[in-house]
Scaffold this active site. Structure first.
Site, PDB file in Angstrom:
ATOM      1  N   VAL A   1      44.121  18.222  46.796  1.00 35.86           N
ATOM      2  CA  VAL A   1      45.515  18.330  46.349  1.00 35.86           C
ATOM      3  C   VAL A   1      46.032  16.967  45.873  1.00 35.86           C
ATOM      4  O   VAL A   1      47.162  16.851  45.427  1.00 35.86           O
ATOM      5  CB  VAL A   1      46.418  18.906  47.469  1.00 35.86           C
ATOM      6  CG1 VAL A   1      46.010  20.337  47.786  1.00 35.86           C
ATOM      7  CG2 VAL A   1      46.361  18.060  48.746  1.00 35.86           C
TER       8      VAL A   1
ATOM      9  N   HIS B   1      43.597  24.516  45.265  1.00 37.87           N
ATOM     10  CA  HIS B   1      44.436  24.546  46.471  1.00 37.87           C
ATOM     11  C   HIS B   1      45.802  23.895  46.248  1.00 37.87           C
ATOM     12  O   HIS B   1      46.489  23.566  47.220  1.00 37.87           O
ATOM     13  CB  HIS B   1      43.705  23.882  47.649  1.00 37.87           C
ATOM     14  CG  HIS B   1      42.523  24.684  48.129  1.00 37.87           C
ATOM     15  ND1 HIS B   1      41.540  24.175  48.938  1.00 37.87           N
ATOM     16  CD2 HIS B   1      42.189  25.988  47.902  1.00 37.87           C
ATOM     17  CE1 HIS B   1      40.640  25.127  49.192  1.00 37.87           C
ATOM     18  NE2 HIS B   1      41.011  26.236  48.561  1.00 37.87           N
TER      19      HIS B   1
ATOM     20  N   CYS C   1      60.183  25.962  46.213  1.00 37.39           N
ATOM     21  CA  CYS C   1      61.028  26.793  47.054  1.00 37.39           C
ATOM     22  C   CYS C   1      60.182  27.873  47.732  1.00 37.39           C
ATOM     23  O   CYS C   1      59.271  28.431  47.121  1.00 37.39           O
ATOM     24  CB  CYS C   1      62.124  27.443  46.209  1.00 37.39           C
ATOM     25  SG  CYS C   1      63.223  28.468  47.214  1.00 37.39           S
TER      26      CYS C   1
ATOM     27  N   CYS D   1      62.468  31.282  45.937  1.00 37.59           N
ATOM     28  CA  CYS D   1      62.544  31.539  44.491  1.00 37.59           C
ATOM     29  C   CYS D   1      61.492  30.719  43.738  1.00 37.59           C
ATOM     30  O   CYS D   1      60.598  30.136  44.345  1.00 37.59           O
ATOM     31  CB  CYS D   1      63.955  31.256  43.969  1.00 37.59           C
ATOM     32  SG  CYS D   1      64.375  29.508  43.823  1.00 37.59           S
TER      33      CYS D   1
ATOM     34  N   CYS E   1      66.324  24.145  48.605  1.00 37.53           N
ATOM     35  CA  CYS E   1      66.255  24.471  47.180  1.00 37.53           C
ATOM     36  C   CYS E   1      67.628  24.288  46.525  1.00 37.53           C
ATOM     37  O   CYS E   1      68.611  24.878  47.000  1.00 37.53           O
ATOM     38  CB  CYS E   1      65.778  25.907  47.019  1.00 37.53           C
ATOM     39  SG  CYS E   1      65.759  26.454  45.309  1.00 37.53           S
TER      40      CYS E   1
ATOM     41  N   THR F   1      32.093  18.561  49.373  1.00 33.12           N
ATOM     42  CA  THR F   1      32.756  19.694  50.033  1.00 33.12           C
ATOM     43  C   THR F   1      31.806  20.385  51.001  1.00 33.12           C
ATOM     44  O   THR F   1      30.611  20.496  50.723  1.00 33.12           O
ATOM     45  CB  THR F   1      33.308  20.720  49.024  1.00 33.12           C
ATOM     46  OG1 THR F   1      33.865  21.823  49.759  1.00 33.12           O
ATOM     47  CG2 THR F   1      32.257  21.233  48.053  1.00 33.12           C
TER      48      THR F   1
ATOM     49  N   ASN G   1      26.296  15.252  48.677  1.00 29.86           N
ATOM     50  CA  ASN G   1      26.946  15.292  49.987  1.00 29.86           C
ATOM     51  C   ASN G   1      26.019  14.635  51.010  1.00 29.86           C
ATOM     52  O   ASN G   1      24.845  15.005  51.084  1.00 29.86           O
ATOM     53  CB  ASN G   1      27.221  16.760  50.391  1.00 29.86           C
ATOM     54  CG  ASN G   1      28.226  16.876  51.513  1.00 29.86           C
ATOM     55  OD1 ASN G   1      28.163  16.135  52.489  1.00 29.86           O
ATOM     56  ND2 ASN G   1      29.168  17.796  51.388  1.00 29.86           N
TER      57      ASN G   1
ATOM     58  N   ALA H   1      29.415  10.094  47.318  1.00 31.09           N
ATOM     59  CA  ALA H   1      29.660  10.448  45.908  1.00 31.09           C
ATOM     60  C   ALA H   1      29.895   9.204  45.040  1.00 31.09           C
ATOM     61  O   ALA H   1      29.479   9.167  43.878  1.00 31.09           O
ATOM     62  CB  ALA H   1      30.864  11.386  45.828  1.00 31.09           C
TER      63      ALA H   1
END
Ligand code: OAD
Length: 252
Positions: free
Chosen positions: A91, A109, A117, A120, A139, A182, A207, A225
């Protein structure tokens, strides 16, 4: 062998060398709390302030972090082929800041810098600074509690993002799938890696630890990596360039 259509799948291990703790690694715990138990709708319902504190600290850590050689290598590879897609479970925005164009990234993700919100459709991006430094964000449209724009355990993935990945797959698969950093615990990650490489493509895993994908990989690199990817990408880029020269040659 040349690789023209490339799918790369990354996880938290790719950002580890930028100082971002992985989820299941030894530094993943926060205030003695298991991230697996914080990143859930139930945890947010029980204690939204605690969950917001965790996300604000992570945001700040990511703002202060820099892309590492693994992020830069992936961006370099993307620049060498028009058929490239990155599916990241991360993220953070380190792939983007390493120079990978936004349209080649699917953050499956979500994006930690989005505040949205819980009722909404309102959302805003908070990369530069927190709109609301402490307390619980409300919000501005409907007054409901706002939440981080990430996918929590037990929540559904964004349908438009799934479609982007599925559209990239094509029936014949990709020439190359690289899966880096991962644990590949989610069914859809394993499925995309395996379907992505199709009948004839290569699957490369990067990995330090064995994962559920290792048994299917054509090659597994058991190093960080940031060490493996620059080396691997240089080799792949050399292949791609010689392939382009060969195809352009009148003597082929
Ligand atoms: P994990 O924390 O489960 O796994 C990190 C992986 O990176 C492990 O397999 C490590 O062996 C590997 N690793 C560690 N350092 C590395 C390095 N320097 N180079 C390469 N690999 C390294 O993170 P993810 O697999 O990304 O989901 O977790 C997947 C998802 O589970 C996350 O997106 C999050 C999580 O809980 C949600 O929040 C929905």
């Amino acid at each position: 062998m040349t690789h023209r259509r490339i799918l790369v799948i990354t996880g938290a291990g790719v950002s580890a060398e930028s100082g971002i703790p992985t989820f299941r690694g030894k530094d993943g715990y926060w205030r003695n709390l298991d991230p697996m138990k914080l990143a859930t709708p139930g945890a947010f319902a029980r204690d939204p302030s605690l969950v917001w504190d965790w996300y604000r600290e992570r945001r700040q850590r990511i703002r202060n972090a820099q892309p590492n050689p693994a992020h830069r290598a992936i961006a370099k590879l993307a620049g060498q082929t028009s058929e490239f897609l990155l599916v990241t479970q991360n993220v953070d925005d380190l792939h983007l800041r390493a120079g990978l164009p936004r349209e080649k990234i699917v953050q499956i993700h979500g994006d930690i810098f989005i505040t949205r919100c819980s009722r909404c459709d309102f959302k805003r991006h908070e990369h530069e600074h927190e709109h609301d430094d402490d307390g619980l964000p409300k919000c501005p449209e409907c007054g409901a509690l706002m939440r981080p724009g990430v996918v929590w355990f037990g929540e559904e993935l964004d349908a438009a993002k799934i479609e982007t990945v599925e559209n990239f797959m094509t029936d014949s698969g990709c020439d190359l799938v690289i899966v880096a950093g991962t644990t590949a615990l989610f069914g859809y990650i394993i499925d995309w890696a395996l379907r992505g490489r199709g009948q004839t493509g290569q699957l490369i895993e990067v990995n330090p630890e064995e994962t559920s994908l290792s048994q299917f990989a054509n090659k597994s690199f058991r190093e960080p990596a940031g060490i493996v990817l620059p080396r691997l990408v240089n080799e792949l880029v050399a292949d791609l360039v010689s392939d382009r020269l060969r195809r352009a040659s009148p003597y082929r």
